[in-house]
Design a protein around this motif. Structure first.
Motif, PDB file in Angstrom:
ATOM      1  N   GLU A 137       0.983  -0.962   0.059  1.00  0.00           N
ATOM      2  CA  GLU A 137      -0.541  -0.133  -0.476  1.00  0.00           C
ATOM      3  C   GLU A 137       0.809   1.611  -0.215  1.00  0.00           C
ATOM      4  O   GLU A 137       2.114   1.432   0.611  1.00  0.00           O
ATOM      5  N   SER A 138       0.343   2.153  -0.314  1.00  0.00           N
ATOM      6  CA  SER A 138       1.035   3.251  -1.041  1.00  0.00           C
ATOM      7  C   SER A 138       0.534   4.499   0.014  1.00  0.00           C
ATOM      8  O   SER A 138      -0.356   5.230   0.377  1.00  0.00           O
ATOM      9  N   SER A 139       2.015   3.669   1.410  1.00  0.00           N
ATOM     10  CA  SER A 139       1.552   5.146   2.552  1.00  0.00           C
ATOM     11  C   SER A 139       3.030   5.154   3.375  1.00  0.00           C
ATOM     12  O   SER A 139       3.936   4.544   3.544  1.00  0.00           O
ATOM     13  N   GLY A 140       2.726   6.521   3.862  1.00  0.00           N
ATOM     14  CA  GLY A 140       3.710   6.118   5.057  1.00  0.00           C
ATOM     15  C   GLY A 140       5.756   6.458   4.280  1.00  0.00           C
ATOM     16  O   GLY A 140       5.426   7.831   3.073  1.00  0.00           O
ATOM     17  N   LYS A 141       6.325   6.449   5.129  1.00  0.00           N
ATOM     18  CA  LYS A 141       7.427   6.394   3.681  1.00  0.00           C
ATOM     19  C   LYS A 141       7.648   6.121   1.979  1.00  0.00           C
ATOM     20  O   LYS A 141       8.032   6.383   1.337  1.00  0.00           O
ATOM     21  N   LEU A 142       6.904   5.203   2.330  1.00  0.00           N
ATOM     22  CA  LEU A 142       6.878   4.287   0.977  1.00  0.00           C
ATOM     23  C   LEU A 142       6.110   5.428   0.048  1.00  0.00           C
ATOM     24  O   LEU A 142       6.669   5.071  -1.270  1.00  0.00           O
ATOM     25  N   SER A 143       5.209   6.633   0.346  1.00  0.00           N
ATOM     26  CA  SER A 143       4.706   7.278  -0.672  1.00  0.00           C
ATOM     27  C   SER A 143       5.304   8.144  -1.186  1.00  0.00           C
ATOM     28  O   SER A 143       5.073   8.575  -1.804  1.00  0.00           O
ATOM     29  N   ASP A 144       6.291   8.688  -0.599  1.00  0.00           N
ATOM     30  CA  ASP A 144       7.308   9.697  -0.708  1.00  0.00           C
ATOM     31  C   ASP A 144       8.316   8.654  -1.284  1.00  0.00           C
ATOM     32  O   ASP A 144      10.049  10.006  -1.624  1.00  0.00           O
ATOM     33  N   THR A 145       9.028   7.829  -1.753  1.00  0.00           N
ATOM     34  CA  THR A 145      10.195   7.176  -2.525  1.00  0.00           C
ATOM     35  C   THR A 145      10.082   7.331  -3.362  1.00  0.00           C
ATOM     36  O   THR A 145       8.883   7.344  -4.269  1.00  0.00           O
ATOM     37  N   ALA A 146      11.218   7.416  -4.649  1.00  0.00           N
ATOM     38  CA  ALA A 146      11.560   7.835  -5.649  1.00  0.00           C
ATOM     39  C   ALA A 146      11.724   5.913  -5.645  1.00  0.00           C
ATOM     40  O   ALA A 146      12.257   5.301  -5.674  1.00  0.00           O
ATOM     41  N   PRO A 147      11.079   6.007  -6.974  1.00  0.00           N
ATOM     42  CA  PRO A 147      11.340   4.909  -8.024  1.00  0.00           C
ATOM     43  C   PRO A 147      12.769   4.718  -7.988  1.00  0.00           C
ATOM     44  O   PRO A 147      13.583   5.345  -8.099  1.00  0.00           O
ATOM     45  N   VAL A 148      13.291   2.883  -7.544  1.00  0.00           N
ATOM     46  CA  VAL A 148      14.696   3.162  -8.103  1.00  0.00           C
ATOM     47  C   VAL A 148      14.730   1.159  -8.936  1.00  0.00           C
ATOM     48  O   VAL A 148      13.911  -0.025  -8.387  1.00  0.00           O
ATOM     49  N   PHE A 149      15.888   1.101  -9.540  1.00  0.00           N
ATOM     50  CA  PHE A 149      16.419  -0.183  -9.701  1.00  0.00           C
ATOM     51  C   PHE A 149      17.483  -0.075  -9.699  1.00  0.00           C
ATOM     52  O   PHE A 149      18.672   0.631  -9.881  1.00  0.00           O
ATOM     53  N   VAL A 150      17.657  -2.095  -9.247  1.00  0.00           N
ATOM     54  CA  VAL A 150      19.226  -2.170  -8.474  1.00  0.00           C
ATOM     55  C   VAL A 150      19.215  -3.648  -9.316  1.00  0.00           C
ATOM     56  O   VAL A 150      18.581  -4.859  -9.566  1.00  0.00           O
ATOM     57  N   SER A 151      20.022  -3.120 -10.577  1.00  0.00           N
ATOM     58  CA  SER A 151      20.163  -4.294 -11.727  1.00  0.00           C
ATOM     59  C   SER A 151      21.442  -5.407 -11.069  1.00  0.00           C
ATOM     60  O   SER A 151      21.801  -4.854  -9.993  1.00  0.00           O
ATOM     61  N   THR A 152      21.525  -6.589 -11.098  1.00  0.00           N
ATOM     62  CA  THR A 152      22.692  -7.225 -10.794  1.00  0.00           C
ATOM     63  C   THR A 152      23.444  -7.206 -11.304  1.00  0.00           C
ATOM     64  O   THR A 152      23.827  -6.387 -12.731  1.00  0.00           O
ATOM     65  N   ALA A 153      25.342  -7.902 -11.138  1.00  0.00           N
ATOM     66  CA  ALA A 153      25.899  -7.563 -11.960  1.00  0.00           C
ATOM     67  C   ALA A 153      26.765  -8.760 -12.018  1.00  0.00           C
ATOM     68  O   ALA A 153      27.890  -9.014 -11.138  1.00  0.00           O
ATOM     69  N   PRO A 154      25.946  -9.982 -12.963  1.00  0.00           N
ATOM     70  CA  PRO A 154      27.224 -10.774 -12.595  1.00  0.00           C
ATOM     71  C   PRO A 154      28.887 -10.746 -13.115  1.00  0.00           C
ATOM     72  O   PRO A 154      28.762 -10.566 -14.181  1.00  0.00           O
ATOM     73  N   PRO A 155      29.676 -12.038 -12.894  1.00  0.00           N
ATOM     74  CA  PRO A 155      29.918 -12.625 -12.172  1.00  0.00           C
ATOM     75  C   PRO A 155      29.263 -12.599  -9.991  1.00  0.00           C
ATOM     76  O   PRO A 155      29.293 -13.082  -9.499  1.00  0.00           O
ATOM     77  N   PHE A 156      29.729 -11.069 -10.179  1.00  0.00           N
ATOM     78  CA  PHE A 156      30.006 -10.686  -8.758  1.00  0.00           C
ATOM     79  C   PHE A 156      28.991 -10.658  -7.240  1.00  0.00           C
ATOM     80  O   PHE A 156      28.305 -10.837  -6.366  1.00  0.00           O
ATOM     81  N   ARG A 157      28.000  -9.573  -8.516  1.00  0.00           N
ATOM     82  CA  ARG A 157      26.600  -9.299  -7.546  1.00  0.00           C
ATOM     83  C   ARG A 157      25.419  -9.837  -7.937  1.00  0.00           C
ATOM     84  O   ARG A 157      25.366  -9.664  -9.272  1.00  0.00           O
ATOM     85  N   THR A 158      24.474 -11.418  -7.694  1.00  0.00           N
ATOM     86  CA  THR A 158      23.718 -11.804  -7.902  1.00  0.00           C
ATOM     87  C   THR A 158      22.471 -11.329  -8.236  1.00  0.00           C
ATOM     88  O   THR A 158      21.608 -12.537  -8.157  1.00  0.00           O
ATOM     89  N   ARG A 159      22.294 -10.182  -6.958  1.00  0.00           N
ATOM     90  CA  ARG A 159      20.836 -10.117  -6.362  1.00  0.00           C
ATOM     91  C   ARG A 159      20.777  -8.561  -7.022  1.00  0.00           C
ATOM     92  O   ARG A 159      21.800  -7.417  -6.818  1.00  0.00           O
ATOM     93  N   GLY A 160      19.843  -8.567  -7.197  1.00  0.00           N
ATOM     94  CA  GLY A 160      19.426  -6.790  -7.639  1.00  0.00           C
ATOM     95  C   GLY A 160      17.311  -6.853  -7.273  1.00  0.00           C
ATOM     96  O   GLY A 160      16.957  -7.383  -6.542  1.00  0.00           O
TER      97      GLY A 160
END
Length: 453
Positions: free
Chosen positions: A215-238
């Motif tokens: 739900e869009s409320s509280g701190k989430l409603s003021d958050t900027a959209p964000v995209f975190v890419s994976t970076a294989p082979p060293f960073r597998t999470r995004g």
């Protein structure tokens, strides 16, 4: 009296819906056969298991959809789809935070896949020659008496009110389009009528993702959209966090090399905490979830080479994921479905010019060959990324592909400090410009300048 021309589409996916829009221009009657019963309101359905997850419509895809359905973007906005200034999105690329970028002069529009499909189905019903056969499962292809062409399909139909009531019938068609996705049975059906199955290429990086809606409320409603890419082979999470219609936010976590994000509440939030930026974790840790987390792991890349068959039946074409399926994490699927539809329209127009009487001889083979070339760029992008994972299985990139991958690493480093490089990369990613622009001397000098840095 001239016989009514009929085209059948197997599958009511986005690829099938866009194909229906095109075929309605060329055939008197178009039948979309879908095994599900469509929901009356935007909602997930079994035939699109990834519909609960984040969908990004690339700029090229947005342009195509607006061409096919004028006013669609405004309809999505009227239905609650939020508009985003591209400069408001924070993108942590594999090489670091990207400079501000604008892949599209207009705002981005974010929506759920369910809303998009529902709006397109509604628009298609305005075409009186497009009909939906819901609850229908295609069980095989029908060949003509000579075995040289597809003459229709066999269908098992369920009744919406009484699912146990099943009828089977054969439907004749002048053209059959397989848009049934990765579960396509066409390779098996071709063998049954005396043809070879197409050779396949598959690359699997064992990427999985999990999605939860808040739900869009509280701190989430003021958050900027964000995209975190994976970076294989060293960073597998995004991960990513974007608003969608209904005053909601969609959070998605992704991991490759079988580093799958958990679908339970505690594990999902903890996975967000491990990302290289705390932005997503801080936004969702105290946010109100309005749905459970859903996971998806069917992300292998699979290319069926119908263009290489020595014998190909007339009156059959295959589009969308039924011929070329990409890892969905790269967001190419919807746009490529649009490109497939536009290619189908172009090839049919040329066929009609050469054969005004409606003869489709040679059309299917010609179309698959053109489609194979069209898919080269998005396919290469997907497999070049997935091949970076240490546990990736399947075909490996050749020397030329490896050199290109190394060069793209330099481009990614350059875009963290140079807005023009970032702009060029995003234009290629959004399929507005060809990849060759990244090798232009103005870009290459900046990219190669990253050597040793």
């Amino acid at each position: 009296m001239q016989r009514e021309s009929h085209a059948i589409i197997i599958g009511g996916s986005l690829a099938g819906l866009l194909a229906a829009r095109v075929l309605a221009k060329h055939f008197d009657r178009v039948t979309v056969i879908e095994r599900d019963f469509f929901p009356e309101k935007p909602a997930p359905r079994p035939g699109i298991p990834q519909s609960r997850h984040l969908h990004i419509l690339l700029t090229r895809g947005k342009i195509i959809l607006e061409q096919l359905f004028p006013g669609l973007e405004n309809e999505l906005i009227a239905a609650g789809a939020p508009r985003l200034d591209p400069k408001s999105i924070a993108w942590l690329s594999p090489a670091g935070w990207a400079t501000h970028f604008t892949p599209d002069p207009d705002d981005l529009v974010m929506f759920s896949r369910d809303l998009l499909d529902r709006q397109i189905r509604r628009r298609l019903t305005e075409n009186t020659n497009v009909h939906f056969l819901e609850g229908g499962t295609v069980t095989g292809l029908l060949a003509n008496t000579q075995g040289t062409a597809i003459a229709g399909v066999s269908v098992r139909k369920r009744d919406r009110q009484n699912p146990g009531n099943i009828n089977e019938e054969n439907l004749n068609a002048d053209l059959v389009v397989d848009a049934s996705g990765k579960v396509s049975q066409t390779p098996k059906w071709l063998k049954k009528i005396g043809y070879e199955s197409p050779p396949e290429t598959a690359i699997n990086a064992f990427v999985g993702y999990a999605t939860r809606i808040y739900e869009s409320s509280g701190k989430l409603s003021d958050t900027a959209p964000v995209f975190v890419s994976t970076a294989p082979p060293f960073r597998t999470r995004g991960g990513a966090l974007f608003p969608i219609e209904g005053n909601r936010w969609l959070a998605i976590m992704a991991g490759g090399d079988r580093d799958y994000p958990p679908a339970d509440e505690t594990g999902f939030v903890e996975f967000a905490r491990t990302l290289p930026t705390p932005m997503i974790y801080d936004a969702i840790k105290d946010a109100k979830a309005i749905a459970p987390a859903y996971s998806y792991r069917g992300t292998e890349n699979r290319l069926r080479h119908y263009d290489r068959l020595s014998r190909y039946p007339e009156n059959l074409v295959i589009v969308g994921h039924a011929v070329c399926a990409f890892n969905p994490v790269y967001g190419q699927g919807m746009t490529v479905a649009g490109l497939d539809a536009m290619m189908l329209d172009e090839c049919l127009q040329k066929q009609r010019q050469q054969h005004p009487e409606g003869d489709l001889t040679g059309f299917g083979r010609h179309f698959q060959q053109k489609l194979a070339k069209l898919h080269t760029v998005p396919w290469t992008f997907a497999i070049s990324q997935d091949s970076r994972y240490r546990g990736s299985e399947g075909a490996k990139p050749n020397l030329a592909a490896r050199l290109t991958i190394n060069y793209m690493d330099l481009v990614l480093k350059a875009l963290t400090t140079d807005a023009k490089v970032c702009q060029a990369f995003l234009e290629v990613l959004h399929m507005i410009e060809p990849p060759t622009i990244l090798f232009h001397p103005k870009i290459a000098v900046k990219a190669i300048g990253q050597l040793g840095s």
